[in-house]
Write a protein that holds these residues in place. Structure first.
Motif, mmCIF file in Angstrom:
data_model
loop_
_atom_site.group_PDB
_atom_site.id
_atom_site.type_symbol
_atom_site.label_atom_id
_atom_site.label_comp_id
_atom_site.label_asym_id
_atom_site.label_seq_id
_atom_site.Cartn_x
_atom_site.Cartn_y
_atom_site.Cartn_z
ATOM 1 N N ALA B 154 0.833 -1.242 0.168
ATOM 2 C CA ALA B 154 -0.107 -0.045 -0.075
ATOM 3 C C ALA B 154 0.902 1.220 -0.030
ATOM 4 N N THR B 175 -1.635 16.220 -1.357
ATOM 5 C CA THR B 175 -2.688 15.107 -2.126
ATOM 6 C C THR B 175 -1.809 13.700 -2.024
ATOM 7 N N SER B 178 -2.040 12.444 1.360
ATOM 8 C CA SER B 178 -3.577 11.925 1.695
ATOM 9 C C SER B 178 -3.885 10.715 1.031
ATOM 10 N N ASP B 179 -3.406 10.734 -0.086
ATOM 11 C CA ASP B 179 -3.533 9.383 -0.887
ATOM 12 C C ASP B 179 -2.762 8.262 -0.491
ATOM 13 N N TYR B 181 -1.829 7.984 2.646
ATOM 14 C CA TYR B 181 -2.643 7.334 4.065
ATOM 15 C C TYR B 181 -4.024 6.728 3.935
ATOM 16 N N TYR B 182 -4.668 7.244 2.741
ATOM 17 C CA TYR B 182 -5.871 6.479 2.336
ATOM 18 C C TYR B 182 -5.756 5.108 1.866
ATOM 19 N N ASN B 183 -4.698 4.839 1.065
ATOM 20 C CA ASN B 183 -4.124 3.566 0.469
ATOM 21 C C ASN B 183 -3.902 2.594 1.802
ATOM 22 N N ASP B 185 -5.122 2.969 4.766
ATOM 23 C CA ASP B 185 -6.110 2.919 5.734
ATOM 24 C C ASP B 185 -7.034 1.659 4.901
ATOM 25 N N SER B 186 -7.014 1.906 3.589
ATOM 26 C CA SER B 186 -8.002 0.972 2.858
ATOM 27 C C SER B 186 -7.545 -0.511 3.223
ATOM 28 N N TYR B 187 -6.206 -0.560 2.846
ATOM 29 C CA TYR B 187 -5.410 -1.705 2.722
ATOM 30 C C TYR B 187 -5.553 -2.332 4.196
#
Lengths: 142, 319
Positions: B154, B175, B178-179, B181-183, B185-187
């Motif tokens: 991730a 951006t 954020s992307d 940490y979003y990856n 989190d989703s992983y």
């Protein structure tokens, strides 16, 4: 037997839709966040017609936000409402032709409930399951 | 439209189903297991499957329930806090950040997860204040910890390259952060490691508050806007506690809940009053939700809060 076949067919349909929410978001939701810095939290659920999801979200004042409810097209027009702690509806996307996003800013920091409802579908049809992702973008002002 | 089924007295994590149409779901899961194409990542199905196993016994009597209601929680990220710090006139001070050299000393999964949140908040702080070289350093720290937590998938090397390419464009950097940490989190959530996600989120929030209180404390005359922002964190703290509790099935997060309760106590006498919301649409198509939020925080409360947050944070970063 016929009933079992119908269920199996429905299940097969369901399994096809149950792709990864992560991939769904990556492939389908990013463009609508153009110009906003996306949030860091992954909030996505798989829902059936008639299901409801509720997200409690805190928003700061003086930030331009875009709240995007990105859902799989098989779910139809997904309704979302922003509701304050007193139960008053601040925003209802049904009033805006079920727009997927809402751009807003606040004068004071607040916590709201975002209530998401997947519309019911004809009972005789196969009820599909699909991803619904809740994305929050913001513009940081100097 | 039929009413949704209401949950009973529990906070539930992102994917935890309160009511499940068991039969079709089980069939669907069986079929999807047979038919799924494995792309190397753990699928949503496996998470849902695990949760169904947990819920099955107690939910059988509710087999006929037809609706699902899911409750999720979302708190502002460290990036938002960093932006608030900048906007409120705070100055940048790298002395407040966790030391880069500490990164190799964190050996347990708990330490790594907490400090992934803490370095992430420091990274946001450095980036918002345009401290580009420090941003790259802190990104490297987060990458190291992510690798050690088994999250390389991730958070790959491409992220560092993208950061370096966009070093002069603050919004692009933010951006990318954020992307990333979003990856992560989703992983984590897709791989049934949401308690790690909760540690990262909570530690990041605490680091944001730590930076805010330290900056206020070190200023001769702290900005009233900054003090107001610190006090307002009481609002998101309630939501953060609910989020962490929703992932605490195994009790792994008890220590964070205890720490957050200490912060809640410290916030005890902070008064927050909200005037009625008003809604108006501007010419730019952006809706303004009016209604002021007034917060009152005494010097004593701020001082105690600063002390409590600092103690908790010290426990997280110590090697």
């Amino acid at each position: 037997m016929k009933k079992l076949l119908i269920i199996l067919f429905a299940a097969a349909q369901t399994s096809l839709v149950m792709g990864q929410c992560r991939s769904f978001v990556k492939n389908n939701c990013g463009d609508a966040m153009e110009g906003f810095i996306p949030g860091e939290s992954f909030n996505a659920v798989k829902l059936f017609p008639g299901d409801v999801a509720e997200v409690e979200m805190t928003f700061y004042s003086d930030v331009d936000y875009r709240l995007l409810i990105c859902s799989h097209e098989v779910l139809g027009d997904v309704n979302f409402k922003i509701i304050d702690k007193g139960g008053e509806v601040i925003y209802d996307n049904a009033d805006r032709e079920f727009s997927e996003f809402f751009d807003f800013r606040l004068e004071g920091t607040r916590t709201f409930d975002v209530n998401i409802t997947v519309p019911e579908q004809d009972e005789s049809s196969i009820n599909p399951q699909g991803c619904v992702a809740i994305l929050l973008g913001r513009k940081l002002k100097e | 439209m039929k009413d949704a089924v209401k949950p009973k007295f529990v906070y539930v994590p992102y994917f935890k189903l309160m009511k499940i149409r068991l039969f079709p779901v089980i069939i669907a899961l069986s079929l999807s297991t047979l038919w799924s194409c494995n792309d190397g990542a753990v699928s949503d199905e496996s998470i849902t499957n695990a949760e169904i196993s947990k819920e099955e016994t107690k939910e059988v009597s509710e087999e006929t329930a037809t609706k699902v209601k899911e409750i999720l929680h979302s708190v502002p990220s460290p990036l938002d806090m960093a932006a608030i710090l900048k906007k409120s006139g705070a100055r940048y001070d790298s002395e407040f950040l966790n030391k880069v050299r500490n990164v190799n000393e964190y050996s347990s999964a708990r330490q790594r997860a907490l400090n992934l949140g803490i370095y992430g908040a420091d990274l946001s702080y450095a980036s918002v204040f345009n401290q580009n070289q420090e941003s790259i350093l802190y990104l490297s720290c987060t990458k190291k910890l992510a690798d050690k937590l088994g999250l390389s998938k991730a958070f790959n090397d491409e992220v560092i390259e993208r950061m370096e390419l966009n070093i002069d464009n603050r919004d692009s950097l933010l951006t990318i952060i954020s992307d990333t940490y979003y990856n992560l989190d989703s992983y984590l959530k897709e791989n049934d490691r949401d308690h790690i996600s909760a540690m990262i989120i909570a530690a990041g929030w605490i680091e944001g508050l730590y930076l805010g209180t330290q900056i206020a404390n070190s200023s001769e005359v702290p900005s009233p806007k900054l003090i107001e922002r610190i006090a307002e964190q009481k609002i998101s703290l309630r939501n953060l506690v609910a989020l962490v509790m929703s992932y605490n099935d195994t009790g792994n997060l008890n220590f964070i809940i205890d720490d957050l309760k200490k912060i809640e106590e410290a916030y005890g006498s902070v008064s927050i009053s909200e005037s009625k919301n008003t809604v108006s649409e501007g010419e730019d198509g952006v809706t303004t939700i009016g209604g002021k939020t007034e917060v009152i925080i005494s010097d004593e409360v701020l001082e105690n809060l600063t002390k409590i947050v600092s103690e908790i944070r010290k426990g997280y970063v110590q090697v």
